[in-house]
Design a protein around this motif. Structure first.
Motif, PDB file in Angstrom:
ATOM      1  N   VAL A 209      49.652   0.976  64.012  1.00  0.00           N
ATOM      2  CA  VAL A 209      49.312   0.079  65.110  1.00  0.00           C
ATOM      3  C   VAL A 209      49.212  -1.339  64.543  1.00  0.00           C
ATOM      4  CG1 VAL A 209      47.719  -0.352  67.008  1.00  0.00           C
ATOM      5  CG2 VAL A 209      47.994   1.985  66.131  1.00  0.00           C
ATOM      6  N   ARG A 210      49.974  -2.251  65.118  1.00  0.00           N
ATOM      7  CA  ARG A 210      50.011  -3.639  64.648  1.00  0.00           C
ATOM      8  C   ARG A 210      49.477  -4.587  65.726  1.00  0.00           C
ATOM      9  NH1 ARG A 210      52.589  -3.245  60.043  1.00  0.00           N
ATOM     10  NH2 ARG A 210      54.211  -1.684  59.747  1.00  0.00           N
ATOM     11  N   GLY A 211      48.909  -5.673  65.272  1.00  0.00           N
ATOM     12  CA  GLY A 211      48.336  -6.671  66.159  1.00  0.00           C
ATOM     13  C   GLY A 211      46.966  -7.059  65.638  1.00  0.00           C
ATOM     14  N   LYS A 212      46.087  -7.453  66.542  1.00  0.00           N
ATOM     15  CA  LYS A 212      44.701  -7.741  66.160  1.00  0.00           C
ATOM     16  C   LYS A 212      43.944  -6.420  66.286  1.00  0.00           C
ATOM     17  CE  LYS A 212      40.655 -10.450  67.221  1.00  0.00           C
ATOM     18  NZ  LYS A 212      39.953 -11.182  68.264  1.00  0.00           N
ATOM     19  N   VAL A 213      44.006  -5.626  65.202  1.00  0.00           N
ATOM     20  CA  VAL A 213      43.451  -4.272  65.261  1.00  0.00           C
ATOM     21  C   VAL A 213      42.442  -3.984  64.152  1.00  0.00           C
ATOM     22  CG1 VAL A 213      45.401  -3.294  66.539  1.00  0.00           C
ATOM     23  CG2 VAL A 213      45.481  -3.351  64.039  1.00  0.00           C
ATOM     24  N   GLN A 214      42.140  -4.981  63.334  1.00  0.00           N
ATOM     25  CA  GLN A 214      41.087  -4.822  62.339  1.00  0.00           C
ATOM     26  C   GLN A 214      39.939  -5.748  62.702  1.00  0.00           C
ATOM     27  OE1 GLN A 214      42.333  -4.986  58.237  1.00  0.00           O
ATOM     28  NE2 GLN A 214      43.972  -3.505  58.549  1.00  0.00           N
TER      29      GLN A 214
ATOM     30  N   ARG B   4      42.688   4.582  59.414  1.00  0.00           N
ATOM     31  CA  ARG B   4      42.299   3.717  58.297  1.00  0.00           C
ATOM     32  C   ARG B   4      43.037   2.390  58.377  1.00  0.00           C
ATOM     33  NH1 ARG B   4      45.447   4.265  52.976  1.00  0.00           N
ATOM     34  NH2 ARG B   4      47.468   5.039  53.661  1.00  0.00           N
ATOM     35  N   ASN B   5      42.360   1.364  57.878  1.00  0.00           N
ATOM     36  CA  ASN B   5      42.967   0.044  57.797  1.00  0.00           C
ATOM     37  C   ASN B   5      43.989   0.025  56.670  1.00  0.00           C
ATOM     38  OD1 ASN B   5      41.377  -1.050  59.838  1.00  0.00           O
ATOM     39  ND2 ASN B   5      39.850  -1.855  58.432  1.00  0.00           N
ATOM     40  N   LEU B   6      45.084  -0.669  56.882  1.00  0.00           N
ATOM     41  CA  LEU B   6      46.077  -0.882  55.845  1.00  0.00           C
ATOM     42  C   LEU B   6      46.019  -2.332  55.379  1.00  0.00           C
ATOM     43  CD1 LEU B   6      49.112   1.128  57.296  1.00  0.00           C
ATOM     44  CD2 LEU B   6      47.397   1.874  55.626  1.00  0.00           C
ATOM     45  N   GLY B   7      46.490  -2.577  54.191  1.00  0.00           N
ATOM     46  CA  GLY B   7      46.418  -3.904  53.587  1.00  0.00           C
ATOM     47  C   GLY B   7      47.161  -4.990  54.335  1.00  0.00           C
TER      48      GLY B   7
ATOM     49  N   SER C 162      47.392  -3.811  59.634  1.00  0.00           N
ATOM     50  CA  SER C 162      47.628  -2.782  60.642  1.00  0.00           C
ATOM     51  C   SER C 162      46.644  -1.622  60.447  1.00  0.00           C
ATOM     52  CB  SER C 162      49.068  -2.271  60.559  1.00  0.00           C
ATOM     53  OG  SER C 162      49.306  -1.645  59.316  1.00  0.00           O
ATOM     54  N   VAL C 163      46.681  -0.685  61.369  1.00  0.00           N
ATOM     55  CA  VAL C 163      45.857   0.522  61.286  1.00  0.00           C
ATOM     56  C   VAL C 163      46.786   1.730  61.300  1.00  0.00           C
ATOM     57  CG1 VAL C 163      44.146   1.966  62.492  1.00  0.00           C
ATOM     58  CG2 VAL C 163      43.815  -0.504  62.349  1.00  0.00           C
ATOM     59  N   GLU C 164      46.544   2.648  60.375  1.00  0.00           N
ATOM     60  CA  GLU C 164      47.268   3.911  60.325  1.00  0.00           C
ATOM     61  C   GLU C 164      46.404   4.979  60.980  1.00  0.00           C
ATOM     62  OE1 GLU C 164      49.330   6.393  56.840  1.00  0.00           O
ATOM     63  OE2 GLU C 164      47.131   6.377  56.742  1.00  0.00           O
TER      64      GLU C 164
ATOM     65  N   PRO D 218      40.829  -0.656  72.103  1.00  0.00           N
ATOM     66  CA  PRO D 218      39.542  -1.086  72.651  1.00  0.00           C
ATOM     67  C   PRO D 218      39.631  -2.504  73.213  1.00  0.00           C
ATOM     68  CG  PRO D 218      39.490  -1.198  70.267  1.00  0.00           C
ATOM     69  CD  PRO D 218      40.817  -0.574  70.641  1.00  0.00           C
ATOM     70  N   PRO D 219      38.623  -2.926  73.968  1.00  0.00           N
ATOM     71  CA  PRO D 219      38.674  -4.225  74.666  1.00  0.00           C
ATOM     72  C   PRO D 219      38.954  -5.443  73.785  1.00  0.00           C
ATOM     73  CG  PRO D 219      36.838  -2.932  75.496  1.00  0.00           C
ATOM     74  CD  PRO D 219      37.408  -2.182  74.314  1.00  0.00           C
ATOM     75  N   LEU D 220      38.448  -5.493  72.558  1.00  0.00           N
ATOM     76  CA  LEU D 220      38.634  -6.675  71.717  1.00  0.00           C
ATOM     77  C   LEU D 220      39.962  -6.685  70.968  1.00  0.00           C
ATOM     78  CD1 LEU D 220      35.037  -7.064  70.229  1.00  0.00           C
ATOM     79  CD2 LEU D 220      36.076  -8.339  72.117  1.00  0.00           C
ATOM     80  N   ALA D 221      40.700  -5.597  71.018  1.00  0.00           N
ATOM     81  CA  ALA D 221      41.969  -5.500  70.287  1.00  0.00           C
ATOM     82  C   ALA D 221      43.104  -6.159  71.058  1.00  0.00           C
ATOM     83  CB  ALA D 221      42.309  -4.028  70.035  1.00  0.00           C
ATOM     84  N   ARG D 222      44.131  -6.541  70.303  1.00  0.00           N
ATOM     85  CA  ARG D 222      45.392  -6.969  70.890  1.00  0.00           C
ATOM     86  C   ARG D 222      46.481  -6.181  70.165  1.00  0.00           C
ATOM     87  NH1 ARG D 222      46.531 -11.450  68.476  1.00  0.00           N
ATOM     88  NH2 ARG D 222      48.285 -10.538  67.374  1.00  0.00           N
ATOM     89  N   VAL D 223      47.053  -5.223  70.839  1.00  0.00           N
ATOM     90  CA  VAL D 223      48.073  -4.375  70.232  1.00  0.00           C
ATOM     91  C   VAL D 223      49.446  -4.981  70.491  1.00  0.00           C
ATOM     92  CG1 VAL D 223      49.099  -2.069  70.209  1.00  0.00           C
ATOM     93  CG2 VAL D 223      46.616  -2.326  70.498  1.00  0.00           C
ATOM     94  N   ASP D 224      50.159  -5.270  69.413  1.00  0.00           N
ATOM     95  CA  ASP D 224      51.508  -5.819  69.527  1.00  0.00           C
ATOM     96  C   ASP D 224      52.570  -4.729  69.455  1.00  0.00           C
ATOM     97  OD1 ASP D 224      50.436  -8.383  69.672  1.00  0.00           O
ATOM     98  OD2 ASP D 224      50.638  -8.724  67.519  1.00  0.00           O
TER      99      ASP D 224
END
Length: 91
Positions: free
Chosen positions: A8-13, A35-38, A41-43, A64-70
């Motif tokens: 998952v890419r975007g504002k996800v951490q 898990r967070n990736l370096g 992104s999130v795996e 979730p509400p604060l995320a922005r998934v690209d």
């Protein structure tokens, strides 16, 4: 048992993405981890019913509400029978 790996890419951490994913996966009866990736992104590795995996994928596109998934990518993942029934963890 079917399994999938999602990236998952975007504002996800830093936006409760992994914890929210764990809650969603538990509702769907899925095992695995997030898990967070370096690269920011999130795996997500998820194991369970094919329909539940599809439902999780739909949710991951929103998050979730604060995320922005690209973008969300999905690939088949080798299912380890020992992972079934272990729940969903945040790594």
């Amino acid at each position: 048992m079917p399994a999938a790996r999602f990236i998952v890419r975007g504002k996800v951490q830093g936006v409760w993405f992994r914890a929210s994913t764990r809650e969603q996966a538990a509702r769907l009866g899925l095992d695995g981890h997030a898990r967070n990736l370096g690269d920011g992104s999130v795996e997500v590795i998820a194991i369970g019913d094919a329909e539940a995996l599809d439902a999780l994928e739909r949710w991951l596109h929103v998050g979730p509400p604060l995320a922005r998934v690209d973008a969300v990518s999905r690939a088949a993942w080798p299912s380890d029978p020992r992972a079934a029934g272990r729940g969903f963890a945040i790594a």
